[in-house]
Every structure is written in C-alpha cells, then in structure tokens.
Design a protein around this motif. Structure first.
Motif, PDB file in Angstrom:
ATOM      1  N   ASN A 291       7.494   8.871   6.450  1.00  0.00           N
ATOM      2  CA  ASN A 291       7.473   7.412   6.279  1.00  0.00           C
ATOM      3  C   ASN A 291       7.253   6.722   7.627  1.00  0.00           C
ATOM      4  OD1 ASN A 291       7.924   7.641   3.532  1.00  0.00           O
ATOM      5  ND2 ASN A 291      10.129   7.348   3.680  1.00  0.00           N
TER       6      ASN A 291
ATOM      7  N   ASN B 164       0.862  -1.178   0.000  1.00  0.00           N
ATOM      8  CA  ASN B 164       0.000   0.000   0.000  1.00  0.00           C
ATOM      9  C   ASN B 164       0.899   1.229   0.000  1.00  0.00           C
ATOM     10  OD1 ASN B 164      -2.036   1.871   0.249  1.00  0.00           O
ATOM     11  ND2 ASN B 164      -2.603   1.321   2.323  1.00  0.00           N
TER      12      ASN B 164
ATOM     13  N   ARG C  74       3.208   5.986   4.828  1.00  0.00           N
ATOM     14  CA  ARG C  74       2.317   7.091   5.154  1.00  0.00           C
ATOM     15  C   ARG C  74       3.149   8.313   5.534  1.00  0.00           C
ATOM     16  NH1 ARG C  74      -2.803   4.619   5.869  1.00  0.00           N
ATOM     17  NH2 ARG C  74      -3.674   6.472   6.870  1.00  0.00           N
ATOM     18  N   ASN C  75       2.665   9.487   5.119  1.00  0.00           N
ATOM     19  CA  ASN C  75       3.372  10.744   5.363  1.00  0.00           C
ATOM     20  C   ASN C  75       2.398  11.821   5.836  1.00  0.00           C
ATOM     21  OD1 ASN C  75       6.264  10.211   4.254  1.00  0.00           O
ATOM     22  ND2 ASN C  75       4.898   9.371   2.693  1.00  0.00           N
TER      23      ASN C  75
ATOM     24  N   TYR D 259       4.689   1.801   7.348  1.00  0.00           N
ATOM     25  CA  TYR D 259       4.615   1.130   6.054  1.00  0.00           C
ATOM     26  C   TYR D 259       3.385   0.220   6.081  1.00  0.00           C
ATOM     27  CZ  TYR D 259       5.697  -1.931   2.123  1.00  0.00           C
ATOM     28  OH  TYR D 259       5.633  -2.633   0.937  1.00  0.00           O
ATOM     29  N   SER D 260       2.489   0.419   5.125  1.00  0.00           N
ATOM     30  CA  SER D 260       1.247  -0.367   5.093  1.00  0.00           C
ATOM     31  C   SER D 260       1.292  -1.432   4.006  1.00  0.00           C
ATOM     32  CB  SER D 260       0.045   0.562   4.820  1.00  0.00           C
ATOM     33  OG  SER D 260      -0.092   1.513   5.842  1.00  0.00           O
TER      34      SER D 260
ATOM     35  N   TYR E 205      -2.282   4.226  16.315  1.00  0.00           N
ATOM     36  CA  TYR E 205      -2.100   5.526  15.659  1.00  0.00           C
ATOM     37  C   TYR E 205      -2.404   6.675  16.627  1.00  0.00           C
ATOM     38  CZ  TYR E 205      -1.484   3.631  10.945  1.00  0.00           C
ATOM     39  OH  TYR E 205      -0.988   3.002   9.838  1.00  0.00           O
TER      40      TYR E 205
ATOM     41  N   GLU F 168      -2.522  12.111   7.649  1.00  0.00           N
ATOM     42  CA  GLU F 168      -1.390  11.295   7.213  1.00  0.00           C
ATOM     43  C   GLU F 168      -1.889  10.169   6.314  1.00  0.00           C
ATOM     44  OE1 GLU F 168      -0.769   7.951   8.979  1.00  0.00           O
ATOM     45  OE2 GLU F 168      -2.859   8.295   9.528  1.00  0.00           O
ATOM     46  N   ASN F 169      -1.225  10.047   5.151  1.00  0.00           N
ATOM     47  CA  ASN F 169      -1.603   9.050   4.148  1.00  0.00           C
ATOM     48  C   ASN F 169      -0.464   8.889   3.143  1.00  0.00           C
ATOM     49  OD1 ASN F 169      -4.271   7.608   3.910  1.00  0.00           O
ATOM     50  ND2 ASN F 169      -5.041   9.629   4.469  1.00  0.00           N
ATOM     51  N   PRO F 170      -0.473   7.820   2.329  1.00  0.00           N
ATOM     52  CA  PRO F 170       0.513   7.701   1.249  1.00  0.00           C
ATOM     53  C   PRO F 170       0.327   8.804   0.199  1.00  0.00           C
ATOM     54  CG  PRO F 170      -0.472   5.565   1.734  1.00  0.00           C
ATOM     55  CD  PRO F 170      -1.285   6.598   2.464  1.00  0.00           C
TER      56      PRO F 170
ATOM     57  N   THR G 203      -2.730   8.667  -2.175  1.00  0.00           N
ATOM     58  CA  THR G 203      -4.018   9.061  -1.582  1.00  0.00           C
ATOM     59  C   THR G 203      -4.104  10.572  -1.418  1.00  0.00           C
ATOM     60  OG1 THR G 203      -4.118   6.953  -0.404  1.00  0.00           O
ATOM     61  CG2 THR G 203      -5.555   8.712   0.398  1.00  0.00           C
TER      62      THR G 203
END
Length: 339
Positions: A235, A150, A153-154, A238-239, A181, A213-215, A218
């Motif tokens: 980062n 996936n 996430r940032n 990591y999903s 989270y 926060e999301n990749p 997204t």
C-alpha cells in the motif's frame, strides 16, 4: 351570436395564442454534459459515471443529461483537461497525478506511504485539506467536485516476497515514468526502471524486469499472475481520481444546476469507492487462487520504509508548500492517535 359559437371562437383564439409558446417549449433541449473518462464502460469508472448520469437526470427532471464517453475516446487525461479549460468539453474524471503540471499542490497525493488505509484517505480527501487542494484548480480554469478512488498500489515480483525494504535490494522493478516513483524505489534499494505500461507484460515475461507495482485490480486484469510469483501488500501509494468540470461552463450554470451536479458527484463518489474496494477484494482473492504467494508488509516495516523516504517527503513538501504539508501531517497524526 350563439354561446356555442362564441365559445368556439374563444377556444380557437386561445389555441392560436398558446401555439408559439408550445412550440418554443418543445424547442428547449436538455442541457447536454459530455463526461469523458479513460477506462471502458464495464470498469469501475464506467459504472460510477453511469450512476452520476442517472442521478443528474433524475434530480434535474430530465433538464440535464450526461453523455458518458469512455475508453479515452476524448483523449487521455491531459488532453481532456485542456478541453475543459478551453470550454470545449464539460466534464471528466481522471488521475490527480496528471494535474501536477497545472496545480502543483496536487503532488501531495503522490507522496509515498501518505495514508495507512482507505479511511485515512477518505477523511483527508473529503475534508478541508482535500477541498483546499481542489480549490486551487479554479484559477487554472477547472472546478473539482469530488475525489474517486483508483486504489492502493502494491508490489509483485518473480524473485522473493518483499517483507522489508532490504528485500528490494537488486530487484529490477518497473515503475511509472515519474521522478517521485523512480527516486523512492531507488532509495528503498530497488533497481528502478521506467517503462511504458504497454511494454510491461513482455518485460516481466522475458525477465527484463523482475517486478512491478499496481493496484490489485490491474494486476489481475493484466494477467501479471502468469509471470509473477510473489505479491507483497505494501500500500505504498494511494491513487485518487478526481471529477472535474470546465470552469467556463460551470460559471454559466444556475446555482440549482450546480447543486444537481455536486450532489450527483457525491453520490457517485460513495458508490465508486464501495464498488472499487469490493472489486479489489475479489481481485486479491482471485490472485491467490491463481497461485500467487501473498504477504502483507508489517506496519513496523512500513514505518521503516517511510523513514528511508524522508528526503522524498521533504521534496514533496517543498513543492506543495510547507503549510499544506504540515497541515496534512498534523491531521494524519491526530487521526492515528485516535486508533
């Protein structure tokens, strides 16, 4: 009786004898595999499922066929997992996070700052540790084949760049409705607010929350650049996604059929990771052109954030088991020593 007549009678008898078997062969249908996934057909998930389906059909000479069913048409991850366990669906790909309630060891992948980069993630997920965690699923009625990506996430926000943990102080940050989270970002100083994703854009627009926060993919597809100024590459998680098979169904397959699926899954994994990473690179470049100010959090500051989250890590370690946690940390330390 003439030779010609005897030949015709023999040919007719042979045809009559073979006819039922020919009809039977026509009645044998390909083994149909319903493969469910959450995103749409044009997504990285959709593209990788298509590669998987093509590989299966080719390797089985058409005897096995995959029916890809995307856009969560078979339900969300949890619903599909239960369908697999019950034998009502054959395959799916979904988040490892939604499996934690089924197999507690899956919580390992929720650990903040577990991996420094994609190479580390690949090595652990594709190695003995990743396999050990996947194998735990079999007692629950699921078979894990491979991990897909996936992504990392940032953070984005509308107040300031996040270059160190102290920069999060007072930032109202939307996080997933997940205790790890919530607790993690509270420890880092943010005002962590759980909020459904469907409400996020509006909350950012009205300043109900300052950030999220999301990749990268997204962040771009959701148009957060319209309501967020700063993108900080942290980062922090990591999903992975995981390709699953119903164990009830898997146990009915021959070894040759199982090999077809496993080989196709590995080919799709390699394609999906490359595709997803290339898409993430394009998304980041696109976000910059759309005016977002991008900064990368220095490794020393990432290490400090990790340190602040030692209590979270201790909780994850207790949940997944001390042996598994220590094995993972040892493998990561050995990998980092070689860099």
């Amino acid at each position: 009786m003439s030779i010609v007549r005897r030949t015709l009678i023999a040919a007719a008898a042979a045809a009559a004898f073979a006819a039922p078997f020919a009809a039977l062969a026509q009645d044998i249908k390909p083994r149909l595999i319903r493969f469910g996934y959450g995103l749409n057909e044009q997504s990285n998930q959709g593209r990788a499922v298509k590669v998987f389906a093509e590989q299966v059909q080719k390797a089985s000479a058409g005897k096995m066929r995959v029916r890809a069913i995307g856009a969560a048409a078979l339900g969300p991850d949890v619903q599909m997992q239960q369908a697999l366990i019950g034998g009502a669906q054959e395959m799916m790909v979904g988040s490892t996070a939604t499996l934690v309630g089924i197999t507690k060891e899956m919580a390992l992948w929720d650990t903040p700052f577990l991996f420094d980069d994609a190479a580390e993630a690949d090595a652990i997920l594709d190695g003995p540790i990743g396999q050990k965690v996947m194998d735990k699923l079999q007692d629950k009625g699921l078979v894990g084949l491979v991990y897909w990506e996936n992504g990392f996430r940032n953070l984005t926000n509308s107040k300031r760049p996040i270059a160190k943990a102290e920069d999060m102080d007072g930032v109202k940050l939307r996080v997933m409705q997940n205790d790890v989270y919530l607790d993690s970002f509270k420890l880092l100083g943010a005002n962590a607010i759980p909020l459904p994703f469907s409400e996020l854009f509006s909350a950012l627009e009205t300043k109900t929350v300052d950030g999220q926060e999301n990749p990268f993919n997204t962040i771009l597809s959701s148009k957060f650049y319209e309501v967020q100024k700063y993108l900080s590459i942290t980062n922090h998680v990591y999903s992975p996604w995981i390709v699953l098979v119903s164990k009830k169904w898997w146990d009915q397959l021959s070894k040759a059929e199982q090999k077809v699926l496993l080989d196709a899954a590995r080919a799709s994994r390699d394609f999906e990771r490359k595709d997803t990473r290339e898409e993430a690179g394009r998304a980041l470049a696109d976000l910059k052109t759309k005016g977002m100010q991008v900064n990368e959090v220095p490794p020393a500051e990432v290490a400090r954030m990790r340190q602040k989250l030692e209590r979270i890590n201790a909780n994850v370690a207790a949940h997944v088991g001390g042996d598994l946690w220590q094995e993972t940390q040892t493998a990561l330390a050995a990998s980092r020593a070689k860099k």
